[in-house]
Design an enzyme around this catalytic site. Structure first.
Site, mmCIF file in Angstrom:
data_model
loop_
_atom_site.group_PDB
_atom_site.id
_atom_site.type_symbol
_atom_site.label_atom_id
_atom_site.label_comp_id
_atom_site.label_asym_id
_atom_site.label_seq_id
_atom_site.Cartn_x
_atom_site.Cartn_y
_atom_site.Cartn_z
ATOM 1 N N ARG A 1 27.539 57.501 -33.687
ATOM 2 C CA ARG A 1 27.931 58.409 -32.614
ATOM 3 C C ARG A 1 27.354 59.818 -32.771
ATOM 4 O O ARG A 1 26.693 60.309 -31.867
ATOM 5 C CB ARG A 1 29.469 58.505 -32.503
ATOM 6 C CG ARG A 1 29.935 59.226 -31.235
ATOM 7 C CD ARG A 1 31.432 59.537 -31.239
ATOM 8 N NE ARG A 1 31.765 60.581 -32.183
ATOM 9 C CZ ARG A 1 31.630 61.888 -31.954
ATOM 10 N NH1 ARG A 1 31.202 62.326 -30.793
ATOM 11 N NH2 ARG A 1 31.954 62.775 -32.875
ATOM 12 N N LEU B 1 36.588 26.413 -27.379
ATOM 13 C CA LEU B 1 36.912 26.264 -25.953
ATOM 14 C C LEU B 1 36.924 27.570 -25.179
ATOM 15 O O LEU B 1 37.080 28.647 -25.737
ATOM 16 C CB LEU B 1 38.244 25.526 -25.819
ATOM 17 C CG LEU B 1 38.149 24.049 -26.259
ATOM 18 C CD1 LEU B 1 39.525 23.419 -26.347
ATOM 19 C CD2 LEU B 1 37.265 23.259 -25.301
ATOM 20 N N GLU C 1 34.467 41.792 -23.310
ATOM 21 C CA GLU C 1 33.337 41.590 -24.213
ATOM 22 C C GLU C 1 32.984 40.116 -24.400
ATOM 23 O O GLU C 1 31.823 39.778 -24.643
ATOM 24 C CB GLU C 1 33.654 42.240 -25.572
ATOM 25 C CG GLU C 1 33.846 43.761 -25.529
ATOM 26 C CD GLU C 1 35.187 44.210 -24.965
ATOM 27 O OE1 GLU C 1 36.085 43.356 -24.772
ATOM 28 O OE2 GLU C 1 35.353 45.419 -24.704
ATOM 29 N N PHE D 1 34.432 46.760 -30.907
ATOM 30 C CA PHE D 1 34.831 45.820 -29.859
ATOM 31 C C PHE D 1 33.987 44.546 -29.868
ATOM 32 O O PHE D 1 34.288 43.596 -29.146
ATOM 33 C CB PHE D 1 34.835 46.498 -28.494
ATOM 34 C CG PHE D 1 35.687 47.744 -28.464
ATOM 35 C CD1 PHE D 1 36.837 47.820 -29.244
ATOM 36 C CD2 PHE D 1 35.337 48.838 -27.696
ATOM 37 C CE1 PHE D 1 37.623 48.975 -29.249
ATOM 38 C CE2 PHE D 1 36.110 49.987 -27.692
ATOM 39 C CZ PHE D 1 37.255 50.061 -28.471
#
Lengths: 609, 609
Positions: free
Chosen positions: A463, A117, A356, A381
Site C-alpha cells: 500500500r 461444490l 471474490e 480477501f
C-alpha cells in the site's frame, strides 16, 4: 426411431455405464449419475452443438459439470459421443487414466476442475463472457446439484450472470432431494429454487427431469434475450434402480457386484443405438486471433511510488500490446489500481462487486477460453477465494492474481485488511509463481515476467509508497533475486522482499556506521526462490542469515528460506510436490514419494552423503 | 423532549463524533457512518436492551457491525452510552487504543472481528442460536452494508437463519447505493433486495433509513414468530453534509481539516442531550451454567481404525461430560463422523448444508457466547472458509476445526477432495494449535488436549484406517511428540505425522534388515512443534533428518521442521509473530519487529553468537 425414443435409449446406456464403472472402481457416486442421466442424454445428444474432433473448436457449446462427483456419467457421455474409447470407461479412477474421480482438465474436454461444490456456475460465467468477447456462437451449460446451491459462491455467480446479461448461459439444477448425509434444505420443493433464481433476475423453467419431452421443450423455448436461464429439474436420486431410488444413505456409494447384477437385470439389456450419430456439430466459427506481446512500455518514475500503483500502470500498458489480457475486480479497483485498465478497456474489464469467489471462478472460465485474467483485490480477501484458487490450480488455469495491501504496513485500517497469510495460500500450489516487488520499477518488471509465464501466478503489492531502487530497464526474471549491497567483509546476509527491503537498507546504513558490513538480498521471487544465490550468500557471510518479511511467521518467505538453506540438519523433505490426481491411496503415496520405499531411499541418501 | 427529537439529536452527535474522529485520525470511513447514523441512534438508544456495565450480561441484546469499516460510529455509540470515555474517541486507530480501524474484540463489547465483508450475519446466526440454547431473552442485530450483500457468504447465512427459524435475529441493511469504487449493482433499488430476502424466506420491511419515526415503527411491529426479519433501509451515503452526500468517490476518505470545519458548520453545534439516559437495560436473566469437563471416557479399539472415526467417538463422549460442546456440519457428517454427536445431541448440533463459510461464522457466534464449537468438514473444503477462519482468529474465537480426508491418502476421489493445503491455512495463525493424530488412541488423546486448550485449534484426520500404535491411557499434550523407535545407533531421524508415521515404521523395518538403524518421531503436534525433541534427535542422529508428510511441499510439517532446525545457516526470521492491530505503518513495523531497528539487532545477535 424418433428422437425421444433414441434419447431414452442413450440415457439408459449412460446409466448402465455409470453403474458398471463405479462398481468396477469400487467407489464413486452412481445414484448421483442416475438422477441426471436423462438430462445428460438430451444435452449431449440433442441440445448441445460441439465438434467431437476438437475440444477447442471455437464454435463449441461448452459444458461444465459443477456437481463434479457425477464424473462417471460425464465420461460415459464422452464415450457415447465417440470422444473416448468405450473400453476406457472401465479404467475410471485408475492412476493410469484421465478419467479421474472428479473431472480435471487432464481430460481435454474438461475446461475446469470441479468437485469442490458451488464453483461451476462462476466458471460458466467466465466462459460465457469469453464467448461474447470472442464472438463465439457457443452457449454454456452448467449442470449443478441441488445440494451445492447452499454454497454462497453459487449466489455470487447467479448475480454476476444477471449483471453481464449472459443469455448464452444455461444452468441446469438436478434437484434430486438428497444431499450426502441427509435430505437437502428444500427437498423436492422446486418452487423454493424458482423463487430464489427469479428474485435474482433469472429466467426460470421447472421441469420433470426424467421426461425427455419436457427437457427438450425446456431447452428449445427457453432462451431469453438479455438474461440467463435456469432449468430446474425435479429428479429422483438413483432413478432407474428400484432399491436405491430416492433413498437416503446411498450418496457416494457404488453398488457391490451382486447389487450391480440385480440392478442390471432390472434395467434390462444395453439398448442398441449408435449415439455418435446424434451428436450435433456446430457451424464453423473462427477463433479470434489475440496478439499477445509482453514487451509493454515501461513508465518512468521520479519519486517514491506504491508498487500497487506501478502494477496498475503496467497492466494498462500491457493491455495495449496484449489483446488477451482481461481484468477483474471485486469493487476495490481504486485501491489495487486495476481501475486504470478498467477505464481504458471497459469491454475487457469485469466488475464482480464484493464477491471474490465469483471473481476467481469467472477468471477460470476466461482463462479456459484463452484469455489472460488479472484478478486483483486486497491480499487478505484472496482468502475468501482460497478454494477457488485451489481449484484454479487443478484446472491448470493461466490466471494472474494480484493481492494489494499486504502486511502490517497498511497501517491503521487494522488486521482484517492486512494480507498476512496470502503467501501461505500460494506457496503450497506446485509451480505457482510468486513475485513480490519492492519498488515501482521492479513492480513493472514483475508484471512482465508474470504475464509471460504460463500458469498460476501471484503478485504481492504494497500500500504505502516505497523509494525507487531499480531502473526502467532492469529485468526481474522468475526465480531470480537482486543483491543490493555486498562486500567481501559481509558478516551476515539480510534477505527481504517488498517493504522490508527498504527497512533492510536502513539497517545496512546504521550497521555500517558501526563498521558492520552486511549483504542485502531482495528476494522478489518468493517462488521459485533463488536458492543458489541464497546459498552462496550464506556461505560468503559466515552462514548468518536474517530473513525479514511483512507476513505471518509461517507460510511465507521465512519458511521458503529455511527450506532452501536447510543444512546443519541435512533435511530431506518428502511431501506432495506436484498437483496430485486420482488413484488408490497406496499408488498415490508411492507416486508422490511419501511411502516407506521413498523414506528408505531418503535415509540412505542422507547417511551416504 | 419527545423520543424522536432526542434520537435525532443523538444521531447528530454520532455524526459529529464520526466526522471529528476520522479527520483527527487522517483515515477512516466517515460517509459510511453518516448513512447509518439514524439507524444507530435508534438501535443503541431505543430498540436494543443492554446493560452498559457488563458486555457479558446474558440478557443483553447483541450487536454485530458487519460493515466493519463503519467502526467510528460504533465507538461513538458506545461513548454516548457511557461505555467508553468520550475523550477516547479521539484516539481512534491509534496503536494505544482499542478503538481500531475495524472492530476487534480487543474492545470488550465487540463479539467478533469484522471488516472482511459479508461475515457478520453468519456470526449473528451463531449468537442467536446460542441465545436460544441458553434461554437468553436477548435478540441479535446485525448491521450490514448493501455492497457486502454481493458476498455469497451473506446468502449462506440468510439461508441458515431461515433453517433455524431465528426470530430473535434482525438484519438491517444500510442501502446507501455506493460501494468503494463505484455504485453497487442494485443502487437504490430497495425492491431488488426485498425480492431476494423474501425469496429466501425472510420477513422484510422497507424503510427510509433517515426517518426516525419509520425506523422505530419498523422495529416495533416487525418481529415475526419463526422467521428472521430484515429491515431494508434506504439511506444516503454522507447524509448530513451537503458536499459529500450521495457522491461517488468519497468511500474510505476522511475530510481534511478545512472540509471538516465546513461540515461542522453545516451540521451546527453539538446537540445537548445526555444519551446515557436513553439506554434501555434488560431484565435480569441468568447465564446457564455449562459443566465443562474434558476427561471423557476413552474407547477401546481392537483393530486398525480411521482417526476420523476415533475423533467422532471422542466427540460423542466429550459431549456427554461437557455441556458447552456443540457440533457443526456442512453435510459431510457421515464422513467426518460428526454424525455421532448429531444423533446423540440434536439440539446442540447445527447443520449448515454445503456452506462452509456460514458454518464457520455460526461457530464464531456460538463461541462468542461461551460454547465450544467443533466445526468439521473435509480439510480441502476448509479452504472455502479460509477468510472466516482468519477472522475467527482475530475474534479470539475458541473454535475447534476438524478437517478430514487429508492428503493423497484419500485415494481415487481425486485432488479436489484432498486436503493438501490445510496446514498452510492454520500454521500462519499465531498460537493456533494444530494436532495430527496417527491412530485411534492418539486421535482421542488429541481431542482431549484440543478441547482443553482455549482458542483456535485444528485437528487433522485421515480417511483410511490406520493400525493402532498407542494405548487408551496415553496423553498427547500440545507441543509434544512421540519417539516410536530409537537406539544409540540411529543414523537418521524420520519425522512424520498421521498416515506417514505408518510408512515411516515400515521403512524402519526394511532399513533394519539392512542394518541401518533410524529414529522415528511422531510429530503429532504440528503447532507448536516439539522443537527440543527434534533438535535432540537431530544431534543424536548425525543431523540427518527425513520429514515425510501427506501435504503439499510448502506450508506444512516440512516448513515447520526446517524452521525449527534452521542451523547451518543460523537463521533469524523476523516477521509477524502475533495477531496484529491498528496503528501507523511505522509503529506497526516496529511493534512487530520487522523494521530497520530490529534487523540491526538481529544481525548483531547473529554475528556475536
Amino acid at each position: 426411431m424418433n428422437k425421444v425414443e433414441a434419447l431414452k435409449k442413450i440415457a439408459t446406456r449412460l446409466r448402465i455405464h455409470s453403474l458398471k464403472m463405479t462398481t468396477r472402481a469400487g467407489s464413486g457416486h452412481p445414484t448421483t449419475c442416475f438422477s441426471m442421466a436423462d438430462l445428460m442424454a438430451c444435452l449431449f445428444f440433442d441440445v448441445m452443438r460441439y465438434n467431437p474432433d476438437d475440444p477447442d473448436d471455437w464454435a463449441n457449446d461448452e459444458f461444465v459439470l459443477s456437481k463434479g462427483h457425477a464424473a462417471p456419467i460425464l465420461w460415459a457421455a464422452y464415450a457415447e459421443a465417440g470422444i473416448i474409447p468405450m473400453a476406457e470407461l472401465m479404467n475410471l479412477r485408475k492412476i493410469t487414466s484421465v478419467l479421474e474421480g472428479h473431472p480435471t482438465p487432464r481430460m481435454k474436454w474438461v475446461k475446469a476442475a470441479t468437485g469442490s461444490l458451488g464453483q461451476g456456475l462462476s466458471v460458466g460465467n467466465g466462459i460465457a463472457l469469453a464467448m461474447k468477447l470472442g464472438r463465439s456462437p457457443g452457449r454454456v451449460f452448467v449442470l449443478m446439484g441441488d445440494g451445492e446451491s447452499a454454497e454462497g459462491a453459487v449466489w455470487e455467480a447467479v448475480n454476476h450472470a444477471v449483471k453481464y446479461k449472459l443469455d448464452n448461459l444455461y444452468a441446469i439444477v438436478d434437484i434430486n432431494r438428497l444431499g450426502q448425509s441427509e435430505p437437502t434444505m428444500h427437498g423436492h420443493d422446486i418452487k423454493a429454487y424458482e423463487k430464489k433464481f427469479r428474485a435474482f433476475g433469472w429466467n426460470t423453467i421447472k421441469i420433470n427431469g426424467h421426461r425427455i419431452e419436457h427437457i427438450l421443450v425446456a431447452f428449445k423455448n427457453s432462451r431469453e434475450k438479455g438474461r440467463p436461464t435456469v432449468i430446474l429439474a425435479k429428479t429422483i436420486k438413483g432413478k432407474g434402480i428400484s432399491f436405491v431410488e430416492n433413498i437416503n444413505g446411498w450418496h457416494g456409494k457404488p453398488l457391490n457386484k451382486d447389487d450391480c447384477e440385480k440392478a442390471l437385470k432390472e434395467i434390462g439389456p444395453m439398448p442398441e443405438i449408435d449415439a455418435k450419430k446424434y451428436v450435433k456439430r456446430p457451424k464453423k466459427s473462427n477463433k479470434p486471433r489475440l496478439v499477445k506481446r509482453y514487451d509493454f512500455d515501461r513508465n518512468i518514475y521520479k519519486d517514491a511510488t506504491a508498487t500497487r500503483l506501478a502494477y496498475g500502470n503496467a497492466l494498462l500498458n500491457l493491455g495495449k500490446v496484449n489483446k488477451a489480457v482481461v481484468a477483474l475486480d471485486g469493487d476495490v479497483k481504486n485501491s489495487t489500481y486495476n481501475d486504470k485498465f478498467f477505464e481504458k478497456f471497459p469491454e475487457k474489464s469485469f466488475q464482480n462487486y464484493i464477491a471474490e469467489q465469483g471473481m476467481v471462478g469467472m477468471a477460470m472460465g476466461l482463462a479456459a477460453k484463452g484469455y489472460i485474467p488479472f484478478a486483483a483485490t486486497f491480499a487478505a480477501f484472496l482468502c475468501r477465494a482460497h478454494d477457488h484458487i485451489r481449484m484454479a490450480a487443478y484446472s491448470f488455469s493461466n490466471i494472474k492474481f494480484v493481492g494489494s495491501h499486504v502486511g502490517v504496513s497498511i497501517g491503521a485500517d487494522g488486521p482484517s485488511q492486512m494480507g498476512l497469510e496470502d503467501l501461505a495460500i500460494f506457496r503450497p500450489i506446485p509451480d505457482c509463481v510468486i513475485l513480490y516487488p519492492s519498488d515501482a520499477y521492479s513492480a513493472e518488471g514483475c508484471v512482465e515476467s508474470l504475464a509471460q509465464s504460463k500458469g498460476m501466478g501471484y503478485l504481492r503489492t504494497t500500500r504505502p509508497k516505497t523509494p525507487l531502487l531499480y531502473s526502467r530497464r532492469d529485468k526481474f526474471p522468475i526465480g531470480g533475486s537482486k543483491v543490493l549491497r555486498n562486500s567481501e567483509k559481509d558478516r551476515a546476509t539480510i534477505i527481504a522482499a517488498g517493504i522490508t527491503v527498504h527497512e533492510a537498507l536502513k539497517a545496512y546504513e546504521e550497521l555500517k556506521k558501526e563498521k558492520i558490513q552486511v549483504r542485502i538480498i531482495d528476494a522478489y521471487s518468493i517462488q521459485p526462490i533463488d536458492r543458489r544465490a541464497l546459498l552462496k550468500a550464506a556461505q560468503e557471510t559466515r552462514n548468518n542469515i536474517v530473513v525479514v518479511e511483512d507476513h505471518f511467521q509461517n507460510g511465507g518467505l521465512g519458511d521458503a528460506v529455511c527450506m532452501a538453506l536447510a543444512g546443519q540438519a541435512k533435511i530431506i523433505h518428502l511431501c506432495i510436490k506436484e498437483l496430485p490426481r486420482s488413484g488408490t491411496p497406496e499408488e498415490l503415496l508411492d507416486k508422490y514419494g511419501i511411502n516407506a520405499k521413498h523414506i528408505k531411499k531418503a535415509v540412505k541418501k542422507l547417511i551416504e552423503s
